[in-house]
Design a protein around this motif. Structure first.
Motif, PDB file in Angstrom:
ATOM      1  N   UNK A   1       0.777  -1.253   0.062  1.00  7.62           N
ATOM      2  CA  UNK A   1       0.105   0.037  -0.090  1.00  7.62           C
ATOM      3  C   UNK A   1       0.836   1.400   0.036  1.00  7.62           C
ATOM      4  N   UNK A   2       0.584   2.232  -0.705  1.00  5.96           N
ATOM      5  CA  UNK A   2       1.331   3.543  -1.093  1.00  5.96           C
ATOM      6  C   UNK A   2       0.444   4.693  -1.511  1.00  5.96           C
ATOM      7  N   UNK A   3       1.469   5.464  -2.012  1.00  7.04           N
ATOM      8  CA  UNK A   3       0.871   6.743  -2.313  1.00  7.04           C
ATOM      9  C   UNK A   3       1.159   7.902  -1.273  1.00  7.04           C
ATOM     10  N   UNK A   4       1.473   9.072  -1.453  1.00 11.19           N
ATOM     11  CA  UNK A   4       1.741   9.856  -0.448  1.00 11.19           C
ATOM     12  C   UNK A   4       0.952  10.226   0.600  1.00 11.19           C
ATOM     13  N   UNK A   5      -0.565  10.349   0.254  1.00 13.80           N
ATOM     14  CA  UNK A   5      -1.423  10.510   1.477  1.00 13.80           C
ATOM     15  C   UNK A   5      -1.395   9.074   2.216  1.00 13.80           C
ATOM     16  N   UNK A   6      -1.282   8.073   1.669  1.00 13.63           N
ATOM     17  CA  UNK A   6      -1.284   6.750   2.427  1.00 13.63           C
ATOM     18  C   UNK A   6      -0.150   6.612   3.097  1.00 13.63           C
ATOM     19  N   UNK A   7       1.045   6.848   2.416  1.00  9.53           N
ATOM     20  CA  UNK A   7       2.245   6.881   3.306  1.00  9.53           C
ATOM     21  C   UNK A   7       2.301   7.619   4.624  1.00  9.53           C
ATOM     22  N   UNK A   8       1.838   8.822   4.778  1.00 13.43           N
ATOM     23  CA  UNK A   8       1.735   9.746   5.679  1.00 13.43           C
ATOM     24  C   UNK A   8       0.650   8.964   6.649  1.00 13.43           C
ATOM     25  N   UNK A   9      -0.610   8.593   6.249  1.00 13.24           N
ATOM     26  CA  UNK A   9      -1.634   8.192   7.089  1.00 13.24           C
ATOM     27  C   UNK A   9      -0.901   6.839   7.767  1.00 13.24           C
ATOM     28  N   UNK A  10      -0.255   5.984   7.276  1.00 16.66           N
ATOM     29  CA  UNK A  10       0.140   4.670   7.710  1.00 16.66           C
ATOM     30  C   UNK A  10       1.443   5.048   8.967  1.00 16.66           C
ATOM     31  N   UNK A  11       2.274   6.150   8.560  1.00 18.33           N
ATOM     32  CA  UNK A  11       3.223   6.665   9.709  1.00 18.33           C
ATOM     33  C   UNK A  11       2.542   7.212  10.785  1.00 18.33           C
TER      34      UNK A  11
ATOM     35  N   UNK B   1      23.052   7.508   8.265  1.00 17.82           N
ATOM     36  CA  UNK B   1      22.838   5.870   7.961  1.00 17.82           C
ATOM     37  C   UNK B   1      23.156   5.299   6.796  1.00 17.82           C
ATOM     38  N   UNK B   2      23.106   3.845   6.976  1.00 19.82           N
ATOM     39  CA  UNK B   2      23.215   3.119   5.679  1.00 19.82           C
ATOM     40  C   UNK B   2      21.974   3.255   4.871  1.00 19.82           C
ATOM     41  N   UNK B   3      21.933   3.543   3.726  1.00 23.98           N
ATOM     42  CA  UNK B   3      20.615   3.945   3.005  1.00 23.98           C
ATOM     43  C   UNK B   3      20.098   2.472   2.354  1.00 23.98           C
ATOM     44  N   UNK B   4      19.147   2.103   2.614  1.00 26.94           N
ATOM     45  CA  UNK B   4      18.485   0.939   2.107  1.00 26.94           C
ATOM     46  C   UNK B   4      17.319   0.994   1.275  1.00 26.94           C
ATOM     47  N   UNK B   5      16.642   2.238   1.501  1.00 29.56           N
ATOM     48  CA  UNK B   5      15.379   2.408   0.838  1.00 29.56           C
ATOM     49  C   UNK B   5      15.313   3.984   0.561  1.00 29.56           C
ATOM     50  N   UNK B   6      14.613   4.557  -0.186  1.00 22.90           N
ATOM     51  CA  UNK B   6      14.251   5.995  -0.410  1.00 22.90           C
ATOM     52  C   UNK B   6      12.872   6.350  -0.662  1.00 22.90           C
ATOM     53  N   UNK B   7      12.162   5.669  -1.368  1.00 19.41           N
ATOM     54  CA  UNK B   7      10.583   5.940  -1.590  1.00 19.41           C
ATOM     55  C   UNK B   7       9.990   5.655  -0.212  1.00 19.41           C
ATOM     56  N   UNK B   8       9.323   7.012  -0.122  1.00 20.24           N
ATOM     57  CA  UNK B   8       8.371   7.097   1.052  1.00 20.24           C
ATOM     58  C   UNK B   8       9.198   7.765   2.067  1.00 20.24           C
ATOM     59  N   UNK B   9      10.512   8.073   2.088  1.00 22.76           N
ATOM     60  CA  UNK B   9      11.342   8.683   3.017  1.00 22.76           C
ATOM     61  C   UNK B   9      10.850  10.202   3.416  1.00 22.76           C
ATOM     62  N   UNK B  10      10.533  10.992   2.426  1.00 20.02           N
ATOM     63  CA  UNK B  10      10.046  12.373   2.618  1.00 20.02           C
ATOM     64  C   UNK B  10       8.509  12.281   3.357  1.00 20.02           C
ATOM     65  N   UNK B  11       7.773  11.409   2.909  1.00 20.16           N
ATOM     66  CA  UNK B  11       6.338  11.026   3.678  1.00 20.16           C
ATOM     67  C   UNK B  11       6.335  10.853   5.118  1.00 20.16           C
ATOM     68  N   UNK B  12       7.541  10.024   5.191  1.00 19.19           N
ATOM     69  CA  UNK B  12       7.723   9.551   6.731  1.00 19.19           C
ATOM     70  C   UNK B  12       8.235  10.868   7.660  1.00 19.19           C
ATOM     71  N   UNK B  13       8.988  11.365   7.095  1.00 18.69           N
ATOM     72  CA  UNK B  13       9.544  12.756   7.726  1.00 18.69           C
ATOM     73  C   UNK B  13       8.355  13.685   7.963  1.00 18.69           C
TER      74      UNK B  13
END
Length: 295
Positions: free
Chosen positions: A39-49, A250-262
């Protein structure tokens, strides 16, 4: 009876299809790796976090009544999100996003959010005609918006009385959609969450660091802007001054969704009463943990 949400997340709710390889990739590369669908998308990533911070988010978007949509709505409900206010379309397919990530970062991505764009203001009905809000009784809480909405719809949100009491938090979704945030700069409303490239597009110039970009956004009319720059200094800019902090290494292992998480971590911290320096610090720590492979 549906619970009252702590925050609304309006924008893309879709499936993320991510291909990841631990090797460096160049144009045309064909390498082994792993492909996941989440599940993804900016709004959904924000909601999940936000849900991981024990908040109760509601998502407003369009999801098709196709098998992909039914599965996605069920997954959102299991994650603790309110899905009752989604616009469910019989003729629009569920949107999706596809990305390729490698050891040297994001290689390429395509966002297919055409259904969200075609649905238009139908996704806003629960805020205008109830039950979440009405023109004469606007929703008074925080609302996270993403730039997968069209500029016309974002301009409507800026001016519509149903949003006059909301605490608006806005992200562009991608550099290619950054200019959709112009209505919030012109009106001086909301909090912008952008990266250095997106800030440059909004200001029609290039910046060498986040504090420089944040100051320029405020000068152009933004009420507040948080500007990230990967592992470099991040800033929180307002008319009262600029806060700056470098994220943990940190050691970067993924980038998709990082901005939404922040963004979600920052909103959650402020909803819990944190001051500006504390909220910025917590958001950077949360995003760093996510990039390193944590939850």
């Amino acid at each position: 009876m549906t619970q009252r949400p702590d925050i609304l997340c309006i924008g893309s709710v879709l499936w993320d299809v991510i291909g990841r390889s631990d090797r460096h990739m160049k144009h045309g590369a064909d390498v082994p790796g792993h492909i996941t669908r989440l599940p993804g998308g900016v709004a959904l990533n924000i909601a999940m976090t936000l849900a991981r911070f024990d908040l109760l988010p509601a998502v407003l978007s369009v999801v098709g009544r196709d098998p992909e949509g039914e599965t996605l709505v069920a997954a959102c409900a299991q994650l603790g999100l309110i899905t009752d206010h989604l616009y469910r379309s019989d003729d629009l397919p569920t949107d999706q996003y596809m990305a390729i990530e490698a050891a040297n970062g994001l290689i390429a991505a395509i966002a297919d959010a055409h259904s969200l764009e075609q649905a238009g203001d139908k996704i806003l009905r629960p805020l205008i005609d109830g039950p979440l809000g009405f023109v004469e009784a606007p929703f008074p809480g925080p609302i996270a918006l993403d730039g997968n909405l069209t500029e016309a719809l974002l301009d409507t949100i800026v001016r519509h009385p149903a949003f006059s009491k909301a605490d608006l938090r806005i992200a562009p979704a991608s550099p290619g959609k950054a200019e959709r945030l112009f209505p919030f700069i012109r009106s001086g409303k909301g909090v912008l969450y952008v990266n250095l490239e997106e800030a440059g597009l909004l200001c029609q110039t290039e910046f060498t660091n986040a504090p420089q970009a944040g100051a320029a956004l405020i000068e152009r009319g933004a009420a507040r802007a948080l500007v990230t720059d990967g592992g470099n200094v991040t800033c929180d800019a307002t008319r009262d001054g600029i806060l700056a902090e470098r994220p943990p290494e940190v050691m970067v292992t993924r980038v998709t969704g990082a901005g939404d998480t922040f963004m979600a971590a920052h909103i959650a911290s402020e909803l819990r009463g944190a001051d500006r320096p504390t909220a910025l610090h917590r958001a950077l720590a949360t995003a760093a943990a996510y990039v390193a492979g944590g939850t």
